[in-house]
Design a protein around this motif. Structure first.
Motif, PDB file in Angstrom:
ATOM      1  N   CYS A  42      47.791 -18.062  75.471  1.00 61.81           N
ATOM      2  CA  CYS A  42      46.622 -18.913  75.725  1.00 61.81           C
ATOM      3  C   CYS A  42      46.675 -20.171  74.869  1.00 61.81           C
ATOM      4  O   CYS A  42      46.392 -21.279  75.351  1.00 61.81           O
ATOM      5  N   THR A  46      46.854 -24.355  75.795  1.00 64.74           N
ATOM      6  CA  THR A  46      46.003 -25.424  75.261  1.00 64.74           C
ATOM      7  C   THR A  46      46.859 -26.503  74.603  1.00 64.74           C
ATOM      8  O   THR A  46      46.561 -27.684  74.733  1.00 64.74           O
ATOM      9  N   ASP A  84      41.644 -24.753  80.753  1.00 67.80           N
ATOM     10  CA  ASP A  84      40.858 -25.804  81.401  1.00 67.80           C
ATOM     11  C   ASP A  84      40.028 -26.520  80.349  1.00 67.80           C
ATOM     12  O   ASP A  84      39.211 -25.886  79.667  1.00 67.80           O
ATOM     13  N   ALA A  86      37.109 -28.085  78.555  1.00 62.16           N
ATOM     14  CA  ALA A  86      35.675 -27.869  78.753  1.00 62.16           C
ATOM     15  C   ALA A  86      34.822 -28.887  78.012  1.00 62.16           C
ATOM     16  O   ALA A  86      33.699 -29.185  78.426  1.00 62.16           O
ATOM     17  N   ARG A  94      37.811 -28.484  73.307  1.00 56.34           N
ATOM     18  CA  ARG A  94      37.489 -27.085  73.585  1.00 56.34           C
ATOM     19  C   ARG A  94      37.977 -26.753  74.995  1.00 56.34           C
ATOM     20  O   ARG A  94      37.801 -27.545  75.923  1.00 56.34           O
ATOM     21  N   ARG A  96      38.350 -23.640  78.135  1.00 51.52           N
ATOM     22  CA  ARG A  96      38.136 -22.324  78.724  1.00 51.52           C
ATOM     23  C   ARG A  96      39.527 -21.801  79.053  1.00 51.52           C
ATOM     24  O   ARG A  96      40.314 -22.500  79.697  1.00 51.52           O
ATOM     25  N   SER A  98      41.929 -18.463  80.536  1.00 54.54           N
ATOM     26  CA  SER A  98      41.890 -17.217  81.289  1.00 54.54           C
ATOM     27  C   SER A  98      43.314 -16.767  81.539  1.00 54.54           C
ATOM     28  O   SER A  98      44.257 -17.557  81.490  1.00 54.54           O
ATOM     29  N   THR A 109      39.552 -13.584  79.381  1.00 52.52           N
ATOM     30  CA  THR A 109      38.818 -14.849  79.446  1.00 52.52           C
ATOM     31  C   THR A 109      38.406 -15.221  78.038  1.00 52.52           C
ATOM     32  O   THR A 109      38.305 -14.356  77.163  1.00 52.52           O
ATOM     33  N   GLU A 111      37.602 -18.789  75.067  1.00 49.93           N
ATOM     34  CA  GLU A 111      37.479 -20.193  74.698  1.00 49.93           C
ATOM     35  C   GLU A 111      38.299 -20.440  73.445  1.00 49.93           C
ATOM     36  O   GLU A 111      38.277 -19.621  72.514  1.00 49.93           O
ATOM     37  N   THR A 113      39.271 -23.654  70.648  1.00 52.75           N
ATOM     38  CA  THR A 113      39.018 -25.005  70.166  1.00 52.75           C
ATOM     39  C   THR A 113      40.205 -25.460  69.339  1.00 52.75           C
ATOM     40  O   THR A 113      40.708 -24.706  68.495  1.00 52.75           O
TER      41      THR A 113
END
Length: 127
Positions: A42, A46, A84, A86, A94, A96, A98, A109, A111, A113
């Motif tokens: 994840c 990001t 994604d 946000a 920040r 989201r 998944s 799922t 979040e 930052t």
């Protein structure tokens, strides 16, 4: 002055190997995708989203994570991870995040930052 370009959504695909399991990572006793590896995937998404926004001698660092790992993934499973954008405020971004199996079943799922930093200044603080 124009606003900086926003981060873009990113989707990465991974195949679970034995090296990705809870047993191999020391986070459990089952041969299923370990949460530490899922989190790393994840975060990789990001980072990929922010890469076009970072200038030379800049990078991004994670500052906050909220991840719900809700389904097991066997060795050999395909896991699709999405980041994604946000929210953005200057250097702070920040996302989201998944993860899902190739059949659409939700694996996780959450979040994440991240903050864009100057690499040299950041590392100088460690001395």
């Amino acid at each position: 002055m124009t606003a900086p370009a926003p981060a873009t959504p990113v989707e990465l695909t991974f195949t679970v190997t034995e090296a990705d399991t809870a047993v191999a990572l020391g986070s459990g006793s089952l041969l299923v995708l370990g949460t530490p590896r899922l989190l790393a995937w994840c975060e990789a998404a990001t980072c990929a989203s922010l890469e076009p926004l970072t200038r030379e001698r800049q990078t991004s660092v994670g500052t906050r994570v909220d991840l719900q790992h809700s389904a097991a993934s066997a060795v050999g499973a395909t896991v699709i991870v999405t980041a994604d954008p946000a929210y953005a405020d200057g250097r702070l971004h920040r996302f989201r995040v998944s993860a899902r199996h190739s059949d659409g079943k939700v694996v996780a799922t959450g979040e994440i930052t991240r903050v864009i930093v100057d690499t040299d200044r950041f590392l100088a603080r460690l001395s």
